[in-house]
Design a protein around this motif. Structure first.
Motif, PDB file in Angstrom:
ATOM      1  N   ARG A 154     -22.822  -2.695  10.592  1.00  0.00           N
ATOM      2  CA  ARG A 154     -21.616  -2.218  10.446  1.00  0.00           C
ATOM      3  C   ARG A 154     -21.598  -1.582   8.822  1.00  0.00           C
ATOM      4  O   ARG A 154     -20.913  -0.490   8.786  1.00  0.00           O
ATOM      5  CB  ARG A 154     -20.541  -3.144  10.563  1.00  0.00           C
ATOM      6  N   LEU A 155     -22.368  -2.279   7.962  1.00  0.00           N
ATOM      7  CA  LEU A 155     -22.592  -1.622   6.820  1.00  0.00           C
ATOM      8  C   LEU A 155     -23.349  -0.148   6.959  1.00  0.00           C
ATOM      9  O   LEU A 155     -22.930   0.913   6.115  1.00  0.00           O
ATOM     10  CB  LEU A 155     -23.689  -2.493   5.985  1.00  0.00           C
ATOM     11  N   ALA A 156     -24.146  -0.041   7.870  1.00  0.00           N
ATOM     12  CA  ALA A 156     -24.864   1.360   8.180  1.00  0.00           C
ATOM     13  C   ALA A 156     -23.925   2.234   8.807  1.00  0.00           C
ATOM     14  O   ALA A 156     -24.089   3.702   8.331  1.00  0.00           O
ATOM     15  CB  ALA A 156     -25.996   0.982   9.102  1.00  0.00           C
ATOM     16  N   SER A 157     -22.913   2.011   9.423  1.00  0.00           N
ATOM     17  CA  SER A 157     -21.871   2.620   9.938  1.00  0.00           C
ATOM     18  C   SER A 157     -20.911   3.138   8.932  1.00  0.00           C
ATOM     19  O   SER A 157     -20.643   4.212   8.971  1.00  0.00           O
ATOM     20  CB  SER A 157     -21.360   1.973  11.243  1.00  0.00           C
ATOM     21  N   ARG A 158     -20.821   2.396   7.866  1.00  0.00           N
ATOM     22  CA  ARG A 158     -19.855   2.761   6.755  1.00  0.00           C
ATOM     23  C   ARG A 158     -20.399   3.843   5.766  1.00  0.00           C
ATOM     24  O   ARG A 158     -19.863   4.716   5.463  1.00  0.00           O
ATOM     25  CB  ARG A 158     -19.547   1.646   5.901  1.00  0.00           C
ATOM     26  N   VAL A 159     -21.871   3.737   5.775  1.00  0.00           N
ATOM     27  CA  VAL A 159     -22.422   4.750   4.876  1.00  0.00           C
ATOM     28  C   VAL A 159     -22.503   5.902   5.833  1.00  0.00           C
ATOM     29  O   VAL A 159     -22.264   7.245   5.221  1.00  0.00           O
ATOM     30  CB  VAL A 159     -24.056   4.363   4.863  1.00  0.00           C
ATOM     31  N   SER A 160     -22.795   5.947   7.066  1.00  0.00           N
ATOM     32  CA  SER A 160     -22.610   7.016   8.045  1.00  0.00           C
ATOM     33  C   SER A 160     -21.280   7.829   7.886  1.00  0.00           C
ATOM     34  O   SER A 160     -21.234   9.014   7.813  1.00  0.00           O
ATOM     35  CB  SER A 160     -23.079   6.831   9.424  1.00  0.00           C
ATOM     36  N   PHE A 161     -20.405   6.988   7.761  1.00  0.00           N
ATOM     37  CA  PHE A 161     -18.742   7.504   7.516  1.00  0.00           C
ATOM     38  C   PHE A 161     -18.674   8.038   6.440  1.00  0.00           C
ATOM     39  O   PHE A 161     -17.533   8.553   6.239  1.00  0.00           O
ATOM     40  CB  PHE A 161     -17.879   6.414   8.217  1.00  0.00           C
ATOM     41  N   GLY A 162     -19.565   7.818   5.287  1.00  0.00           N
ATOM     42  CA  GLY A 162     -19.261   8.187   3.912  1.00  0.00           C
ATOM     43  C   GLY A 162     -17.891   7.438   3.117  1.00  0.00           C
ATOM     44  O   GLY A 162     -17.402   7.570   2.454  1.00  0.00           O
ATOM     45  N   LYS A 163     -17.951   6.114   3.964  1.00  0.00           N
ATOM     46  CA  LYS A 163     -16.974   4.975   3.282  1.00  0.00           C
ATOM     47  C   LYS A 163     -17.819   3.796   2.761  1.00  0.00           C
ATOM     48  O   LYS A 163     -16.783   3.068   2.224  1.00  0.00           O
ATOM     49  CB  LYS A 163     -16.095   4.455   4.598  1.00  0.00           C
ATOM     50  N   ALA A 164     -18.932   3.904   2.623  1.00  0.00           N
ATOM     51  CA  ALA A 164     -19.599   2.607   2.014  1.00  0.00           C
ATOM     52  C   ALA A 164     -19.378   2.682   0.406  1.00  0.00           C
ATOM     53  O   ALA A 164     -19.358   3.774  -0.247  1.00  0.00           O
ATOM     54  CB  ALA A 164     -21.103   2.709   2.229  1.00  0.00           C
ATOM     55  N   ASN A 165     -18.775   1.510  -0.172  1.00  0.00           N
ATOM     56  CA  ASN A 165     -18.548   1.659  -1.530  1.00  0.00           C
ATOM     57  C   ASN A 165     -19.887   0.775  -2.288  1.00  0.00           C
ATOM     58  O   ASN A 165     -20.710  -0.019  -1.583  1.00  0.00           O
ATOM     59  CB  ASN A 165     -17.276   0.857  -1.845  1.00  0.00           C
ATOM     60  N   PRO A 166     -19.638   0.613  -3.461  1.00  0.00           N
ATOM     61  CA  PRO A 166     -20.839  -0.096  -4.308  1.00  0.00           C
ATOM     62  C   PRO A 166     -20.970  -1.510  -3.680  1.00  0.00           C
ATOM     63  O   PRO A 166     -22.007  -2.099  -3.643  1.00  0.00           O
ATOM     64  CB  PRO A 166     -20.154  -0.099  -5.902  1.00  0.00           C
ATOM     65  N   LYS A 167     -19.913  -2.439  -3.544  1.00  0.00           N
ATOM     66  CA  LYS A 167     -20.008  -3.726  -3.002  1.00  0.00           C
ATOM     67  C   LYS A 167     -20.683  -3.842  -1.530  1.00  0.00           C
ATOM     68  O   LYS A 167     -21.436  -4.557  -1.354  1.00  0.00           O
ATOM     69  CB  LYS A 167     -18.449  -4.320  -2.679  1.00  0.00           C
ATOM     70  N   ASP A 168     -20.407  -2.587  -0.651  1.00  0.00           N
ATOM     71  CA  ASP A 168     -21.332  -2.561   0.639  1.00  0.00           C
ATOM     72  C   ASP A 168     -22.728  -2.306   0.478  1.00  0.00           C
ATOM     73  O   ASP A 168     -23.445  -3.023   1.125  1.00  0.00           O
ATOM     74  CB  ASP A 168     -20.831  -1.367   1.180  1.00  0.00           C
TER      75      ASP A 168
END
Length: 849
Positions: free
Chosen positions: A337-351
């Protein structure tokens, strides 16, 4: 209100709303998302927020409700949980620089099947399903947008579609064809699914193999189209479409899985008391999801099952290494799910830090797996890719103390970027410079309380109370006047302030740009991260099965080709876990190659259902690759399990208990093979006695003669036990009881042969019914059994009583005064009397005498 009288902003709202009629439209206005008209009225009720109005003094004020933008996610979650869609319209330009109305666009539509950003994290999959159809069959494709998993299959009928949708626990269905009224009723009303319609296909996708079934391809392409239309972006984390066949796994309907409490306890709806609860010793979110998949879809391929068993055995034999492995897995975050947050452009520094922390754990995990020194683990170990270069990128770039926000600085490590370091030096030294200026001016002016403060409005300033205003130097200039003090600036302070503010602003902008660049680099590794997630999840589930096997003293089952079932001292694994191994009474189960049916008789509450479920759970656990709860287990590999256990109406679809029974029986009769397992508990009790008994016997004979599946058939019809004399592959077993001094004890042990009687009144006694009522029931039972025996004697067969009534009566001295009695006896159809009719007739005859 006419469109001409609307403000430009409201016109814009209505123009956007036209494209999203089936969604709540959250319209960004400053610090709030606003809703208008019917959306506002309905949202105010559902979200329990205030309903106001726009243009309150107008003839028709517009209903309005709003939620703060920074806490909008919790409100979106509520609406989506209730089965609604939410369209999010964002401001696409800075209101301060916009000419005319601020440009707004919908940046995402959140639906029950596409949730990726919930404020309530959940380890379970959230599958979105698309359906397409031609004349002969259905194409079904499903996806978890939060993990990128993407599958497709073909199904032959609506019943199979219903079962698969229920098994996947979907909340939203994307339909690519015209539904009939009956289909709409099924999906929308009975199954409580949100229906979304999509006729367009997403073409030229590299994710779909064009050699697949044409209907599967169109279902998958419509699913992709819907996801892209709602998410409004390219999704680099979506995985290649995987074709699967239902027959590649142990087939079970949703009703079967529910009756066996596989993923949740059917009564409570909770995890506790389910097979999933029993087997879950996983340490990662990915492992937890994969365990659910394994339980939901046990294997039918012997080689794959044995490969899992062998790895579980290796883990069992190496306690200390396995303990180290479990500890290492605790440091693994949900990289899928962290990879999907990167794909969605929603990953933050904590991720990204969680991703880096996980990757830092992988070499240790791989080393531990290598230390087992097992050939069974080699293939799995070789596939684990630590991605050291990605771990290095994140570790060297992101500050370990970085916060979630990406626009306020302090997220990039010092030493990573030379320009950023210069800005930070200015800010760091600027603070020192300001302290020096404060000390210098305090001494020069003689104002002992002089100090420099800062706020966003006035910047840096000297704070001077009214009592010291006469001491203020001439080169101070006034910035603000307060009630008891004034604020001043100097040219020197303004110069340093300008340098610091520029450094602060430029530093934050530069950090944001660096973070975006790092996140873009991480995106290049999404495919490898997803593969790593799969392998770590597999390791996690296998170590979990080993831990459960060790803690509960399970044994490794073996598989035979002789169609034999041999389980020695088997236990219902979940019941045993709840009760404790010391209290559970084990039972052995034996079917030789010729035996296909066990007919089980015995009292209610004595353990018949538990005995049947015990076998089903042993089969499922074995075909997952798990060890099982027994002293010995040798099983064939089954292709399907069919059950009818427990009575329940399907009130939503208007089906009675008996109808549900017959439908589930029909599933087994039509689809079971010789390699299937059938479990029927008290079939036929939902109708009249003779109806039920006739159906039960006919079903048993059909399974025996035409299917040959291994079958457990529990019944309260003792008359059926006679079938063992004519059905060569059927054996009788019963639950043993101990009866002493009128008290009955259920031993919960299965023994050969039929039960001699039922103990329904004794069960009623255990339930606490009044003694007077129970005594009365005993008398009624005696009368019924007596009359039943009398009828049985009279109707054993007409062949044995071929004397006419006249011949029988001639044996007695009967005078003319009894002619009415004789006439009644002559016309009595003894063979077709029910027990109640026989009793009533006897009373009538007695009255005549």
């Amino acid at each position: 209100m006419t469109n001409d009288k609307l403000s430009p902003g409201m016109k814009q709202y209505l123009d956007i709303k036209k494209d999203y009629p089936d969604a709540f439209l959250l319209f960004r206005m400053g610090d709030f998302y606003e809703l208008f008209y019917e959306d506002a009225v309905k949202a105010a009720q559902l979200l329990e927020i205030s309903l106001t109005s726009r243009n309150k003094n107008a003839d028709n004020p517009v209903p309005m409700a709003g939620v703060p933008y920074h806490s909008a996610q919790q409100y979106i979650d509520i609406l989506v949980d209730l089965g609604y869609k939410v369209a999010i319209a964002e401001q696409m330009e800075d209101p301060k620089t916009a000419v005319g109305v601020v440009k707004r666009e919908v940046i995402q539509v959140v639906t029950p099947g596409t949730v990726v950003d919930s404020a309530k994290p959940d380890n379970a999959n959230n599958f979105l399903i698309a359906l397409d159809r031609d004349d002969s069959h259905f194409g079904l494709s499903y996806m978890d947008v939060s993990t990128g998993e993407f599958y497709a299959t073909s199904l032959t009928d609506l019943a199979a579609v219903r079962s698969e949708v229920l098994n996947l626990k979907a909340r939203e269905l994307v339909i690519g064809f015209d539904l009939t009224a009956e289909e709409e009723q099924l999906f929308q009303k009975q199954m409580n699914l949100l229906l979304s319609f999509e006729r367009e296909t997403y073409k030229d996708s590299q994710l779909i193999d064009q050699n697949l079934d044409a209907l599967e391809i169109t279902a998958a392409e419509k699913l992709l189209q819907y996801v892209h239309m709602t998410q409004k972006r390219e999704l680099s984390h979506l995985q290649k479409l995987v074709h699967y066949e239902i027959k590649d796994y142990l087939q079970m309907t949703y009703a079967t899985k529910s009756s066996l409490d596989l993923l949740e306890n059917a009564r409570s709806g909770k995890k506790h008391g389910s097979l999933y609860w029993l087997l879950d010793e996983t340490k990662t979110a990915m492992g937890t999801r994969l365990l659910r998949v394994w339980i939901d879809r046990p294997l039918v391929n012997r080689d794959l099952i044995i490969n899992r068993q062998n790895i579980v055995q290796v883990f069992l034999e190496h306690f200390f290494e396995r303990s180290d492995l479990s500890d290492s897995l605790k440091g693994v975050y949900d990289i899928e799910r962290l990879a999907s947050r990167v794909s969605f452009g929603k990953a933050n520094p904590k991720d990204l830090l969680q991703l880096s922390h996980t990757l830092a754990q992988v070499p240790a995990i791989k080393a531990i797996l290598e230390s087992f020194d097992s050939p069974y683990l080699k293939a799995l170990v070789d596939q684990i890719d630590p991605l050291p270069e990605l771990e290095s990128i994140i570790r060297t770039a992101i500050d370990p103390d970085a916060q979630i926000t990406v626009t306020e600085g302090n997220i990039i490590r010092s030493g990573f970027d030379e320009t950023l370091d210069k800005y930070r030096k200015v800010m760091r030294e600027g603070a020192s410079w300001i302290a020096d200026i404060e000390a210098k001016e305090k001494e020069a002016s003689g104002i002992n309380t002089l100090k420099i403060d800062y706020n966003k409005k006035d910047g840096y300033y000297f704070h001077v109370t009214n009592s010291n205003l006469s001491l203020v130097p001439d080169y101070f200039f006034r910035k603000a006047t307060l009630k008891n003090s004034e604020r001043f600036g100097t040219a020197e302070l303004a110069k340093i302030e300008g340098e610091m503010l520029e450094a602060r602003e430029e530093s934050a902008n530069l950090e944001y740009m660096i973070f975006m660049r790092v996140r873009k680099q991480v995106e290049l590794y999404i495919g490898r991260l997803q593969q790593l997630a799969k392998h770590l999840a597999t390791v996690d589930v296998l170590q979990s099965l080993a831990v459960v096997a060790e803690n509960n003293h399970y044994i490794k089952p073996v598989f035979n080709d002789q169609e034999e079932i041999r389980i020695e001292n088997g236990r219902h694994a979940v019941v045993e876990k709840v009760m404790g191994i010391q209290e559970y009474i084990p039972n052995s189960i034996y079917f030789d190659s010729k035996t296909s049916i066990q007919l089980i008789t015995g009292p209610n509450m004595s353990g018949k259902s538990t005995y049947m479920r015990q076998l089903a759970l042993a089969v499922i656990m074995a075909q997952i690759g798990s060890f099982v709860s027994a002293d010995l287990a040798s099983l064939p590999i089954f292709d399907a399990i069919f059950t009818r256990i427990g009575a329940a109406d399907d009130l939503i679809s208007g089906q009675s208990t008996f109808m549900v029974e017959m439908m589930e029986a029909n599933q087994a009769i039509k689809k079971a093979s010789r390699q299937s397992l059938i479990l029927f508990d008290e079939l036929g009790r939902g109708t009249a006695t003779y109806d039920g008994m006739a159906l039960a016997q006919a079903i048993i004979e059909h399974i025996h003669d035409r299917i040959g599946a291994k079958t457990m058939f529990a019944t309260h019809y003792h008359e059926l036990t006679d079938l063992s004399t004519k059905l060569t592959n059927l054996v009788n077993v019963h639950v043993a009881t101990l009866e002493k001094d009128g008290e009955v004890t259920f031993l919960h042990k299965i023994t050969d042969g039929p039960a001699d009687k039922s103990y329904g009144i004794h069960v009623a006694k255990i339930a606490g019914l009044p003694d007077e009522l129970l005594s009365h029931a005993d008398h009624i039972l005696f009368d019924l059994e007596s009359s039943s025996q009398a009828v049985s004697v009279q109707t054993k067969a007409k062949a044995e009583q071929n004397h006419s009534v006249d011949e029988q009566l001639s044996l007695f001295n009967v005078d003319d005064d009894h002619s009415e009695l004789i006439a009644k006896l002559k016309h009595l159809d003894v063979a077709n009397l029910t027990p109640r009719e026989a009793m009533n007739t006897l009373f009538d005859l007695k009255d005549l005498l």
